[in-house]
Design a protein around this motif. Structure first.
Motif, mmCIF file in Angstrom:
data_model
loop_
_atom_site.group_PDB
_atom_site.id
_atom_site.type_symbol
_atom_site.label_atom_id
_atom_site.label_comp_id
_atom_site.label_asym_id
_atom_site.label_seq_id
_atom_site.Cartn_x
_atom_site.Cartn_y
_atom_site.Cartn_z
ATOM 1 N N PRO A 54 0.820 -1.210 0.000
ATOM 2 C CA PRO A 54 0.000 0.000 0.000
ATOM 3 C C PRO A 54 0.859 1.268 0.000
ATOM 4 N N ALA A 55 0.566 2.177 -0.912
ATOM 5 C CA ALA A 55 1.335 3.424 -1.025
ATOM 6 C C ALA A 55 1.242 4.250 0.253
ATOM 7 N N ALA A 56 0.121 4.157 0.945
ATOM 8 C CA ALA A 56 -0.092 4.974 2.146
ATOM 9 C C ALA A 56 0.874 4.593 3.272
ATOM 10 N N LEU A 57 1.470 3.401 3.213
ATOM 11 C CA LEU A 57 2.378 2.979 4.283
ATOM 12 C C LEU A 57 3.753 3.639 4.176
ATOM 13 N N PHE A 58 4.048 4.254 3.036
ATOM 14 C CA PHE A 58 5.361 4.883 2.856
ATOM 15 C C PHE A 58 5.292 6.332 3.333
ATOM 16 N N VAL A 59 6.201 6.692 4.235
ATOM 17 C CA VAL A 59 6.208 8.023 4.843
ATOM 18 C C VAL A 59 6.972 8.997 3.952
ATOM 19 N N VAL A 60 6.425 10.191 3.768
ATOM 20 C CA VAL A 60 7.062 11.214 2.928
ATOM 21 C C VAL A 60 8.467 11.528 3.461
ATOM 22 N N THR A 83 13.292 -9.974 -4.245
ATOM 23 C CA THR A 83 14.262 -8.971 -4.657
ATOM 24 C C THR A 83 13.972 -7.674 -3.909
ATOM 25 N N ALA A 84 15.023 -6.981 -3.486
ATOM 26 C CA ALA A 84 14.826 -5.767 -2.700
ATOM 27 C C ALA A 84 14.987 -4.514 -3.554
ATOM 28 N N VAL A 85 14.341 -3.451 -3.134
ATOM 29 C CA VAL A 85 14.488 -2.125 -3.736
ATOM 30 C C VAL A 85 14.477 -1.094 -2.609
ATOM 31 N N TRP A 86 14.976 0.099 -2.908
ATOM 32 C CA TRP A 86 14.891 1.230 -1.977
ATOM 33 C C TRP A 86 13.800 2.156 -2.470
ATOM 34 N N VAL A 87 12.828 2.431 -1.603
ATOM 35 C CA VAL A 87 11.657 3.234 -1.975
ATOM 36 C C VAL A 87 11.676 4.542 -1.192
ATOM 37 N N LEU A 94 -0.127 11.553 -5.074
ATOM 38 C CA LEU A 94 -0.500 10.153 -5.218
ATOM 39 C C LEU A 94 0.633 9.262 -5.742
ATOM 40 N N ASN A 95 1.329 9.721 -6.795
ATOM 41 C CA ASN A 95 2.354 8.857 -7.394
ATOM 42 C C ASN A 95 3.683 9.600 -7.482
ATOM 43 N N ASP A 96 4.197 10.027 -6.353
ATOM 44 C CA ASP A 96 5.474 10.734 -6.345
ATOM 45 C C ASP A 96 6.488 9.911 -5.559
ATOM 46 N N PHE A 97 6.914 8.824 -6.164
ATOM 47 C CA PHE A 97 7.865 7.906 -5.541
ATOM 48 C C PHE A 97 9.118 7.791 -6.394
ATOM 49 N N GLN A 148 10.332 2.335 -12.969
ATOM 50 C CA GLN A 148 9.132 3.112 -13.263
ATOM 51 C C GLN A 148 8.077 2.738 -12.222
ATOM 52 N N THR A 149 7.333 3.720 -11.720
ATOM 53 C CA THR A 149 6.344 3.442 -10.672
ATOM 54 C C THR A 149 4.940 3.857 -11.117
ATOM 55 N N ARG A 150 3.952 3.287 -10.431
ATOM 56 C CA ARG A 150 2.564 3.726 -10.591
ATOM 57 C C ARG A 150 1.818 3.308 -9.323
ATOM 58 N N VAL A 151 0.689 3.947 -9.079
ATOM 59 C CA VAL A 151 -0.167 3.561 -7.955
ATOM 60 C C VAL A 151 -1.521 3.169 -8.526
#
Ligand code: FES
Length: 166
Positions: A54-60, A83-87, A94-97, A148-151
Motif C-alpha cells: 500500500p502506497a499509504a504505508l510509505f512516509v514522505v 528482490t529488494a528495492v529502496w523506496v 499520489l504517485n510521487d515515488f 518506473q512506478t505507478r499507484v
C-alpha cells in the motif's frame, strides 16, 4: 594409392571435427546471449508490474527497503526469489515515488541507505551514491537503476525488468 586416399579421408574427418567443435563453441557462447536478448519475449513475466504494498504505508521523505517477487523465479527459489528495492516517497502526491534497485551498478552488491549521511553505500568496494542515486565516489560506472512506478487502487507498483549490472 590406398594410403593416399586414407590420408585424404583422415584430413576430411579432421576438418569435419574442427567445424563441429567450432559450431559447438559458437552455440555455447551464442545461445545464452541470444536467450538474454530475447528474454522479454520468451518470458513476458520479466517486464511486469509488481506490487510493493500500500502506497499509504510509505512516509514522505523516508527511504525504506521493500521487496517484490523476482521477475523470473526458479521453482525451487523459495525466499531467494525475493528482490529488494529502496523506496522513497517524495511528496504527499499520489504517485510521487522514487524506487532504486538495491544492486550496486559496479558488480551488483546490495547497497545500504545511511539516513544520517543521506547516501547509499556499497559494502563490497566502497561505492558511494548520493540520495538521488548519482555516483558520489568509488568504482560504480553509473547511477543506481530506477524503476518506473505507478499507484493502482492505492497499491504502489514498479515495472520489473532485468538489470544490466556488472
Ligand atoms: S559492487 Fe559496489 S562498489 Fe563494487
Amino acid at each position: 594409392m590406398a594410403e593416399r586416399s586414407e590420408e585424404i579421408s583422415r584430413r576430411q574427418f579432421l576438418a569435419k571435427v574442427s567445424i563441429g567443435l567450432s559450431a559447438l563453441a559458437g552455440a555455447v557462447v551464442g545461445i545464452p546471449i541470444i536467450a538474454y536478448l530475447l528474454s522479454p519475449l520468451i518470458n513476458p513475466a520479466v517486464n511486469k508490474w509488481r506490487s510493493l504494498g500500500p502506497a499509504a504505508l510509505f512516509v514522505v521523505g523516508e527511504t525504506i527497503q521493500a521487496t517484490f517477487q523476482d521477475p523470473s523465479p526458479l521453482p525451487w527459489a523459495g525466499l531467494t526469489a525475493e528482490t529488494a528495492v529502496w523506496v522513497r516517497r517524495n511528496s504527499i502526491k499520489l504517485n510521487d515515488f522514487t524506487v532504486f534497485a538495491v544492486n550496486c551498478t559496479h558488480l551488483g552488491c546490495p547497497v545500504n541507505w545511511l539516513p544520517d549521511a543521506r547516501i547509499f553505500l556499497c559494502p563490497c568496494h566502497g561505492g558511494v551514491y548520493y540520495a538521488d542515486g548519482t555516483v558520489a565516489a568509488g568504482p560504480p560506472p553509473r547511477r543506481l537503476f530506477e524503476y518506473q512506478t505507478r499507484v493502482v487502487d492505492g497499491d504502489l507498483q514498479i515495472l520489473s525488468r532485468p538489470l544490466p549490472v556488472g
